[in-house]
Design an enzyme around this catalytic site. Structure first.
Site, mmCIF file in Angstrom:
data_model
loop_
_atom_site.group_PDB
_atom_site.id
_atom_site.type_symbol
_atom_site.label_atom_id
_atom_site.label_comp_id
_atom_site.label_asym_id
_atom_site.label_seq_id
_atom_site.Cartn_x
_atom_site.Cartn_y
_atom_site.Cartn_z
ATOM 1 C CE LYS A 89 -4.502 0.904 0.433
ATOM 2 N NZ LYS A 89 -5.627 0.176 -0.153
ATOM 3 N N GLY A 189 -24.532 3.086 3.000
ATOM 4 C CA GLY A 189 -23.583 3.633 2.026
ATOM 5 C C GLY A 189 -24.046 3.255 0.631
ATOM 6 N N GLY A 191 -22.963 4.291 -2.219
ATOM 7 C CA GLY A 191 -21.937 4.806 -3.129
ATOM 8 C C GLY A 191 -21.690 3.855 -4.286
ATOM 9 C CG ASN A 192 -18.389 4.609 -6.822
ATOM 10 O OD1 ASN A 192 -19.236 5.227 -7.469
ATOM 11 N ND2 ASN A 192 -17.226 5.131 -6.490
ATOM 12 C CB VAL A 193 -19.247 -0.961 -3.294
ATOM 13 C CG1 VAL A 193 -19.529 -2.432 -3.023
ATOM 14 C CG2 VAL A 193 -17.804 -0.782 -3.731
HETATM 15 P P1 NAD Z 1 -17.980 5.560 -2.137
HETATM 16 O O1 NAD Z 1 -17.248 6.732 -1.611
HETATM 17 O O2 NAD Z 1 -18.415 5.547 -3.568
HETATM 18 O O3 NAD Z 1 -19.305 5.318 -1.280
HETATM 19 C C1 NAD Z 1 -19.358 5.429 0.093
HETATM 20 C C2 NAD Z 1 -20.736 6.001 0.455
HETATM 21 O O4 NAD Z 1 -20.863 5.978 1.885
HETATM 22 C C3 NAD Z 1 -20.931 7.440 -0.001
HETATM 23 O O5 NAD Z 1 -22.141 7.572 -0.719
HETATM 24 C C4 NAD Z 1 -20.950 8.222 1.320
HETATM 25 O O6 NAD Z 1 -21.800 9.366 1.282
HETATM 26 C C5 NAD Z 1 -21.479 7.182 2.287
HETATM 27 N N1 NAD Z 1 -21.157 7.452 3.676
HETATM 28 C C6 NAD Z 1 -20.043 8.005 4.200
HETATM 29 N N2 NAD Z 1 -20.142 8.105 5.526
HETATM 30 C C7 NAD Z 1 -21.336 7.574 5.866
HETATM 31 C C8 NAD Z 1 -22.004 7.368 7.101
HETATM 32 N N3 NAD Z 1 -21.466 7.752 8.250
HETATM 33 N N4 NAD Z 1 -23.223 6.801 7.074
HETATM 34 C C9 NAD Z 1 -23.806 6.432 5.920
HETATM 35 N N5 NAD Z 1 -23.215 6.592 4.716
HETATM 36 C C10 NAD Z 1 -22.005 7.163 4.695
HETATM 37 O O7 NAD Z 1 -17.071 4.297 -1.787
HETATM 38 P P2 NAD Z 1 -17.148 2.848 -2.424
HETATM 39 O O8 NAD Z 1 -16.130 2.731 -3.495
HETATM 40 O O9 NAD Z 1 -18.569 2.508 -2.707
HETATM 41 O O10 NAD Z 1 -16.622 1.952 -1.208
HETATM 42 C C11 NAD Z 1 -17.455 1.661 -0.113
HETATM 43 C C12 NAD Z 1 -16.663 0.922 0.945
HETATM 44 O O11 NAD Z 1 -16.178 -0.296 0.420
HETATM 45 C C13 NAD Z 1 -15.427 1.670 1.461
HETATM 46 O O12 NAD Z 1 -15.265 1.376 2.832
HETATM 47 C C14 NAD Z 1 -14.303 1.083 0.654
HETATM 48 O O13 NAD Z 1 -13.062 1.164 1.356
HETATM 49 C C15 NAD Z 1 -14.748 -0.361 0.539
HETATM 50 N N6 NAD Z 1 -14.212 -1.054 -0.631
HETATM 51 C C16 NAD Z 1 -14.445 -0.576 -1.883
HETATM 52 C C17 NAD Z 1 -13.952 -1.247 -2.990
HETATM 53 C C18 NAD Z 1 -14.221 -0.760 -4.395
HETATM 54 O O14 NAD Z 1 -14.008 -1.526 -5.345
HETATM 55 N N7 NAD Z 1 -14.710 0.452 -4.579
HETATM 56 C C19 NAD Z 1 -13.194 -2.432 -2.811
HETATM 57 C C20 NAD Z 1 -12.989 -2.926 -1.506
HETATM 58 C C21 NAD Z 1 -13.500 -2.216 -0.430
#
Ligand code: NAD
Length: 357
Positions: A89, A189, A191-193
């Site tokens: 990392k 959450g 978001g993207n995932v």
């Molecule tokens: P993202 O930033 O697209 O989405 C995260 C969402 O969570 C956002 O919409 C944000 O507004 C919301 N959020 C933040 N704080 C919050 C809270 N206190 N309560 C409710 N919602 C809240 O991120 P992502 O890419 O969707 O990733 C989500 C999680 O999965 C992260 O923890 C990331 O580390 C983990 N992750 C992601 C991937 C990937 O491929 N993107 C891979 C492994 C792990």
């Protein structure tokens, strides 16, 4: 930034020794203002792959702690997923909105290149595919570049698919059937995932609730998939079958666990357990099935791994589908040995590494 249960303090090499790191590289460039740390945890299974995070750390100690902990996590995520990869990392100290420049990213690319492929970088918090393009101009040891450049693009849909597989396997273990139709699932959450997970769940007929601090996201995802919006801290007291943490880490702590009434916890967020031992045990005692985060959120890593040998999306998806079987294997092992699911997953990951030494 980090939510950790192994507080790191004191000399760096002593911490590396304690956590099993091979190498830590400190990078400094006066011209671009780059201050970065690259941590290589373990390369037994292959080159150390892990994203670069840019964050305004309040002090250097926090940055070191984050990079040591995150790189170690990558080792276990790769090992449990059967990938020929080690864990690494990088962190860049600074504000990604105001201090990130093309020159800074290119200089960072030079440092990555100087490691000759021992460390392969990718996107993480504070980074985007454009930044990876700048890094790519200086080194070939980078993944997560856009699909238009022959890369694997956004890993989130694949991550969500893996989480969905882990969730279905947990359902099979708990209820004897992996059918999620009519099951009440809270996705925290959107978001993207999270959004991609909501898509899979609604397609299967689950009753999906969504929670987010971003009102616009909530409304968008709700109107797209018909998911019900829930707000506030009271979400942990709600009746639900499955809790899917897809926002932040450390949402599984003594307070929330005592309130949760679900049967299964399966989500994408990294480091969901505030304290791996204490909170893992609390979940076990309540009879809740916890699908270990680093196992079921590995789809994104599987996807970027595929990029190294020429990207093949179908291959990535079929390898990610395997998360179903691995989750079942781990849940069975945990039950048989009367240990937490987190510990069971960690033991298998460590075994894979020592088998290859
Ligand atoms: P993202 O930033 O697209 O989405 C995260 C969402 O969570 C956002 O919409 C944000 O507004 C919301 N959020 C933040 N704080 C919050 C809270 N206190 N309560 C409710 N919602 C809240 O991120 P992502 O890419 O969707 O990733 C989500 C999680 O999965 C992260 O923890 C990331 O580390 C983990 N992750 C992601 C991937 C990937 O491929 N993107 C891979 C492994 C792990």
């Amino acid at each position: 930034m980090s939510k950790t249960n192994d507080k790191i303090s004191g000399p760096v090499i002593s911490n590396m020794e304690m956590m099993g790191h091979e190498q830590v590289v400190f990078c400094n460039d006066k011209e671009t203002g780059l201050r970065a740390i690259i941590a290589i945890h373990d390369t037994t299974l292959g080159p150390a792959l892990g994203g670069t995070r840019m964050w305004s750390y309040s002090n250097e100690e926090n940055a070191i702690e984050d990079v040591l902990r995150l790189s170690r996590g990558m080792t276990y995520k790769a090992a449990i997923s059967g990938l020929k990869l080690g864990g690494g990392k990088a962190v860049i100290i600074g504000n990604s909105s105001t201090e990130k420049t093309e020159e800074l990213m290119k200089k960072f690319g030079n440092f990555v290149d100087s490691l000759g492929g021992k460390y392969i970088t990718a996107e993480d918090v504070g980074m985007n595919t454009k930044d990876m393009e700048y890094v790519r101009t200086q080194t070939k040891h980078v993944t997560g570049i856009p699909e238009s450049m022959g890369g694997s693009g956004d890993p989130s849909p694949v991550t969500a698919f893996g989480v969905y597989m882990g969730m279905k396997a947990s359902a099979k273990f708990k209820w004897g059937s992996d059918d999620l139709s009519s099951k009440k699932v809270l996705v925290q959450g959107a978001g993207n995932v999270g959004e991609n997970l909501v898509k899979h769940l609604t397609e299967e007929g689950a009753i999906v609730l969504i929670n987010d601090i971003n009102e616009q996201k909530l409304n968008e995802v709700s109107s797209k998939y018909g998911a019900e919006i829930v707000r506030g801290d009271g979400i942990y007291d709600m009746d639900m079958d499955i809790y899917a943490p897809c926002a932040l880490g450390a949402t599984l702590n003594s307070d929330t666990i005592s309130r949760l009434k679900c049967d299964i916890i399966a989500g994408a967020a990294n480091n969901q357990l505030l304290d791996e031992n204490i909170n893992g045990e609390e979940i076990k005692k309540k009879g809740i099935i916890y699908a270990p985060d680093f196992l079921i959120n590995a789809g994104g890593l599987i996807n970027v791994y595929s990029e190294i040998n020429g990207y093949d999306r179908e291959k990535s998806l079929s390898q990610t589908r395997e998360i179903y079987n691995t989750t079942l294997q781990i849940l069975k092992k945990a039950e048989l040995e009367d240990i937490t699911t987190h510990k069971a997953a960690l033991e298998i990951a460590k075994q894979r590494i020592s088998d290859n030494k």
